[in-house]
Design a protein around this motif. Structure first.
Motif, mmCIF file in Angstrom:
data_model
loop_
_atom_site.group_PDB
_atom_site.id
_atom_site.type_symbol
_atom_site.label_atom_id
_atom_site.label_comp_id
_atom_site.label_asym_id
_atom_site.label_seq_id
_atom_site.Cartn_x
_atom_site.Cartn_y
_atom_site.Cartn_z
ATOM 1 N N GLU A 41 41.416 49.824 37.090
ATOM 2 C CA GLU A 41 40.695 49.051 38.148
ATOM 3 C C GLU A 41 40.181 50.457 38.922
ATOM 4 O O GLU A 41 39.260 50.827 39.433
ATOM 5 N N GLU A 42 41.456 51.089 39.632
ATOM 6 C CA GLU A 42 41.227 52.268 40.562
ATOM 7 C C GLU A 42 40.401 53.251 40.057
ATOM 8 O O GLU A 42 39.563 53.956 40.904
ATOM 9 N N ALA A 43 40.210 53.570 38.795
ATOM 10 C CA ALA A 43 39.530 54.519 38.198
ATOM 11 C C ALA A 43 38.228 54.417 37.869
ATOM 12 O O ALA A 43 37.327 55.229 37.780
ATOM 13 N N ASN A 44 37.967 53.000 37.966
ATOM 14 C CA ASN A 44 36.238 52.529 37.842
ATOM 15 C C ASN A 44 35.839 51.853 38.818
ATOM 16 O O ASN A 44 34.363 51.825 38.736
ATOM 17 N N PHE A 45 36.344 51.685 39.890
ATOM 18 C CA PHE A 45 35.640 50.962 41.005
ATOM 19 C C PHE A 45 35.723 51.925 42.529
ATOM 20 O O PHE A 45 36.874 52.182 42.568
ATOM 21 N N SER A 46 34.739 51.766 43.331
ATOM 22 C CA SER A 46 35.025 52.461 44.466
ATOM 23 C C SER A 46 35.689 51.864 45.353
ATOM 24 O O SER A 46 36.401 52.340 46.199
ATOM 25 N N ILE A 47 35.763 50.339 45.306
ATOM 26 C CA ILE A 47 36.617 49.393 46.302
ATOM 27 C C ILE A 47 37.162 48.482 45.323
ATOM 28 O O ILE A 47 36.768 47.501 44.860
ATOM 29 N N PRO A 48 38.300 49.077 44.706
ATOM 30 C CA PRO A 48 39.124 48.518 43.742
ATOM 31 C C PRO A 48 40.061 47.353 44.129
ATOM 32 O O PRO A 48 40.382 47.351 45.329
ATOM 33 N N TRP A 49 40.112 46.322 43.428
ATOM 34 C CA TRP A 49 41.314 45.154 43.706
ATOM 35 C C TRP A 49 42.647 45.882 43.598
ATOM 36 O O TRP A 49 42.763 46.781 42.870
ATOM 37 N N ASP A 85 32.699 31.511 37.458
ATOM 38 C CA ASP A 85 32.241 32.854 37.841
ATOM 39 C C ASP A 85 33.188 34.003 37.323
ATOM 40 O O ASP A 85 34.358 34.059 37.382
ATOM 41 N N ILE A 86 32.556 34.824 36.833
ATOM 42 C CA ILE A 86 33.103 35.930 35.997
ATOM 43 C C ILE A 86 32.937 37.205 37.389
ATOM 44 O O ILE A 86 32.385 37.544 37.677
ATOM 45 N N THR A 87 34.667 37.218 37.435
ATOM 46 C CA THR A 87 34.795 38.129 38.875
ATOM 47 C C THR A 87 34.871 39.675 38.322
ATOM 48 O O THR A 87 34.535 40.367 39.126
#
Length: 151
Positions: free
Chosen positions: A19-27, A67-69
């Motif tokens: 998640e952290e490697a792929n999103f600028s604001i990760p969960w 809803d696909i989150t």
């Protein structure tokens, strides 16, 4: 060989770095944890034969809609059908709970994901201006609706 199964809390040690490697604001791990405890949520992981997690997806179910989150595949394992496998399984499993419509949003620039969703029967049905932060970008709203009772 890749298998898809329900996400477990112990999977978070592998899921969060993806998640952290792929999103600028990760969960965060806590964010995932709170969803994994919910009765109306379904989260899946794809793993290889060694138990290494390659990707994951999740949804929140509300009556006959979901809803696909999130849908995410490790960068080094993309374009191998893992994302498609995850979303197909998510749809199959949520259908068992009576879901007949799925909704998601995706960055306008994420053409690969948009093509994937379209190949799975999703259609573009709107635009949410400025939805994403860092970088600021519009979200393409997409949905898929199946006939009631369709398997």
């Amino acid at each position: 060989m890749v298998t898809v199964r329900q996400m477990e809390i112990t999977d978070l040690e592998q899921v969060v770095p993806i998640e952290e490697a792929n999103f600028s604001i990760p969960w965060t791990a806590n964010g995932f944890f709170t969803f994994l405890l919910r009765e109306d949520a379904l989260f899946l992981v794809a793993e290889d034969e060694t138990g290494e997690i390659l990707g994951y997806c999740g949804s929140i179910i509300s009556l006959d809609e979901a809803d696909i989150t999130n849908v995410c595949v490790r960068e080094d394992r993309r374009k191998k059908g893992i994302g498609k496998m995850l979303v197909e399984r998510l749809i199959t499993e949520t259908k068992k709970a009576g879901v007949a419509a799925w909704h998601l949003e995706v960055r306008e620039s994420n053409e690969g994901a948009i093509r994937l969703y379209e190949s799975l029967g999703f259609v573009q049905d709107g635009l949410r201006k400025g939805y994403y932060e860092e970088p600021k970008e519009d979200a393409v709203l997409m949905s898929r609706r199946d006939a009631a009772g369709e398997q």
